[in-house]
Scaffold this motif. Structure first.
Motif, PDB file in Angstrom:
ATOM      1  N   GLY A  69       0.750  -1.242   0.000  1.00 41.00           N
ATOM      2  CA  GLY A  69       0.000   0.000   0.000  1.00 41.00           C
ATOM      3  C   GLY A  69       0.783   1.297   0.000  1.00 41.00           C
ATOM      4  O   GLY A  69       0.205   2.351  -0.212  1.00 41.00           O
ATOM      5  N   LEU A  70       2.103   1.249   0.233  1.00 45.10           N
ATOM      6  CA  LEU A  70       2.812   2.524   0.311  1.00 45.10           C
ATOM      7  C   LEU A  70       4.266   2.383  -0.103  1.00 45.10           C
ATOM      8  O   LEU A  70       4.782   1.283  -0.242  1.00 45.10           O
ATOM      9  CB  LEU A  70       2.739   3.121   1.715  1.00 45.10           C
ATOM     10  CG  LEU A  70       3.267   2.291   2.877  1.00 45.10           C
ATOM     11  CD1 LEU A  70       4.739   2.549   3.109  1.00 45.10           C
ATOM     12  CD2 LEU A  70       2.500   2.643   4.122  1.00 45.10           C
ATOM     13  N   CYS A 128      -0.645  12.016  -5.542  1.00 43.76           N
ATOM     14  CA  CYS A 128      -1.484  11.349  -4.555  1.00 43.76           C
ATOM     15  C   CYS A 128      -1.157  11.957  -3.186  1.00 43.76           C
ATOM     16  O   CYS A 128      -0.245  12.770  -3.058  1.00 43.76           O
ATOM     17  CB  CYS A 128      -1.234   9.843  -4.557  1.00 43.76           C
ATOM     18  SG  CYS A 128       0.498   9.411  -4.322  1.00 43.76           S
ATOM     19  N   GLU A 129      -1.901  11.554  -2.187  1.00 43.39           N
ATOM     20  CA  GLU A 129      -1.610  12.011  -0.825  1.00 43.39           C
ATOM     21  C   GLU A 129      -0.151  11.698  -0.493  1.00 43.39           C
ATOM     22  O   GLU A 129       0.331  10.598  -0.770  1.00 43.39           O
ATOM     23  CB  GLU A 129      -2.534  11.305   0.155  1.00 43.39           C
ATOM     24  CG  GLU A 129      -2.344  11.738   1.583  1.00 43.39           C
ATOM     25  CD  GLU A 129      -3.324  11.065   2.531  1.00 43.39           C
ATOM     26  OE1 GLU A 129      -3.631  11.673   3.560  1.00 43.39           O
ATOM     27  OE2 GLU A 129      -3.775   9.935   2.236  1.00 43.39           O
ATOM     28  N   THR A 130       0.569  12.679   0.062  1.00 41.77           N
ATOM     29  CA  THR A 130       2.015  12.539   0.302  1.00 41.77           C
ATOM     30  C   THR A 130       2.393  13.196   1.620  1.00 41.77           C
ATOM     31  O   THR A 130       1.845  14.240   1.977  1.00 41.77           O
ATOM     32  CB  THR A 130       2.815  13.194  -0.840  1.00 41.77           C
ATOM     33  OG1 THR A 130       2.435  12.594  -2.081  1.00 41.77           O
ATOM     34  CG2 THR A 130       4.309  13.042  -0.652  1.00 41.77           C
ATOM     35  N   ARG A 178       4.171   7.850   0.617  1.00 42.28           N
ATOM     36  CA  ARG A 178       2.940   8.000  -0.176  1.00 42.28           C
ATOM     37  C   ARG A 178       2.385   6.629  -0.559  1.00 42.28           C
ATOM     38  O   ARG A 178       3.106   5.637  -0.503  1.00 42.28           O
ATOM     39  CB  ARG A 178       3.166   8.847  -1.407  1.00 42.28           C
ATOM     40  CG  ARG A 178       4.135   8.282  -2.412  1.00 42.28           C
ATOM     41  CD  ARG A 178       4.198   9.054  -3.726  1.00 42.28           C
ATOM     42  NE  ARG A 178       4.251  10.473  -3.591  1.00 42.28           N
ATOM     43  CZ  ARG A 178       4.983  11.292  -4.305  1.00 42.28           C
ATOM     44  NH1 ARG A 178       5.778  10.813  -5.235  1.00 42.28           N
ATOM     45  NH2 ARG A 178       4.945  12.580  -4.130  1.00 42.28           N
ATOM     46  N   PRO A 179       1.125   6.595  -0.989  1.00 42.63           N
ATOM     47  CA  PRO A 179       0.550   5.328  -1.449  1.00 42.63           C
ATOM     48  C   PRO A 179       1.344   4.798  -2.640  1.00 42.63           C
ATOM     49  O   PRO A 179       1.889   5.567  -3.439  1.00 42.63           O
ATOM     50  CB  PRO A 179      -0.863   5.698  -1.862  1.00 42.63           C
ATOM     51  CG  PRO A 179      -1.170   6.956  -1.145  1.00 42.63           C
ATOM     52  CD  PRO A 179       0.149   7.678  -1.014  1.00 42.63           C
ATOM     53  N   LYS A 180       1.387   3.519  -2.748  1.00 40.19           N
ATOM     54  CA  LYS A 180       2.095   2.863  -3.848  1.00 40.19           C
ATOM     55  C   LYS A 180       1.370   3.118  -5.166  1.00 40.19           C
ATOM     56  O   LYS A 180       0.139   3.043  -5.222  1.00 40.19           O
ATOM     57  CB  LYS A 180       2.167   1.354  -3.579  1.00 40.19           C
ATOM     58  CG  LYS A 180       3.017   0.601  -4.561  1.00 40.19           C
ATOM     59  CD  LYS A 180       3.142  -0.829  -4.113  1.00 40.19           C
ATOM     60  CE  LYS A 180       4.022  -1.601  -5.068  1.00 40.19           C
ATOM     61  NZ  LYS A 180       4.180  -2.981  -4.639  1.00 40.19           N
ATOM     62  N   ARG A 187      -0.086   2.326  -8.648  1.00 42.70           N
ATOM     63  CA  ARG A 187      -0.700   1.073  -9.164  1.00 42.70           C
ATOM     64  C   ARG A 187      -0.339   0.889 -10.613  1.00 42.70           C
ATOM     65  O   ARG A 187      -0.172   1.702 -11.382  1.00 42.70           O
ATOM     66  CB  ARG A 187      -2.203   1.123  -9.008  1.00 42.70           C
ATOM     67  CG  ARG A 187      -2.628   1.405  -7.584  1.00 42.70           C
ATOM     68  CD  ARG A 187      -2.911   0.142  -6.838  1.00 42.70           C
ATOM     69  NE  ARG A 187      -3.243   0.493  -5.476  1.00 42.70           N
ATOM     70  CZ  ARG A 187      -2.830  -0.171  -4.446  1.00 42.70           C
ATOM     71  NH1 ARG A 187      -2.054  -1.199  -4.584  1.00 42.70           N
ATOM     72  NH2 ARG A 187      -3.175   0.156  -3.236  1.00 42.70           N
TER      73      ARG A 187
END
Length: 114
Positions: free
Chosen positions: A37-38, A58-60, A110-112, A114
């Motif tokens: 997930g990250l 993305c959210e960071t 941050r989120p991974k 995709r």
């Protein structure tokens, strides 16, 4: 496997678009490990280095761990010192600059992708 150890000596550098004088490596995620997930990146900023103004994908979260870095976002210019952090929502415009004569380092979480 419940725990995965990655050694800094084994971390592979990469070159993100829009960064100059910055040396990032994946500590977790990316090429470093199969995170779900990250990602966690360690970025070293030489004096004068910068990440140009761009939207966060993305959210960071940024956490300064050495030196100091200026973070400019939507009319605000803040200097982050050791252990200060900044949170950005997806799409937020930001720029990062090392205005000092010493190197600086920060973690980028941050989120991974995709």
């Amino acid at each position: 496997m419940a725990m995965r150890i990655n050694r800094l000596a084994d971390a592979q550098p990469f070159a993100p678009q829009g960064h100059s004088g910055v040396g990032p490596v994946h500590l977790q995620g990316g090429e470093a490990s199969p995170t779900e997930g990250l990602t966690v990146v360690l970025s070293h900023y030489l004096p004068g280095a910068q990440a140009e103004m761009a939207a966060q994908p993305c959210e960071t979260i940024y956490v300064v761990i050495a030196g100091e870095l200026a973070v400019i976002s939507e009319g605000t210019d803040e200097t982050l010192h050791v252990y200060d952090s900044a949170h950005f929502t997806a799409g937020t415009l930001r720029q990062v600059i090392n205005r000092t004569s010493l190197p600086a380092s920060m973690l980028v979480i941050r989120p991974k992708s995709r």
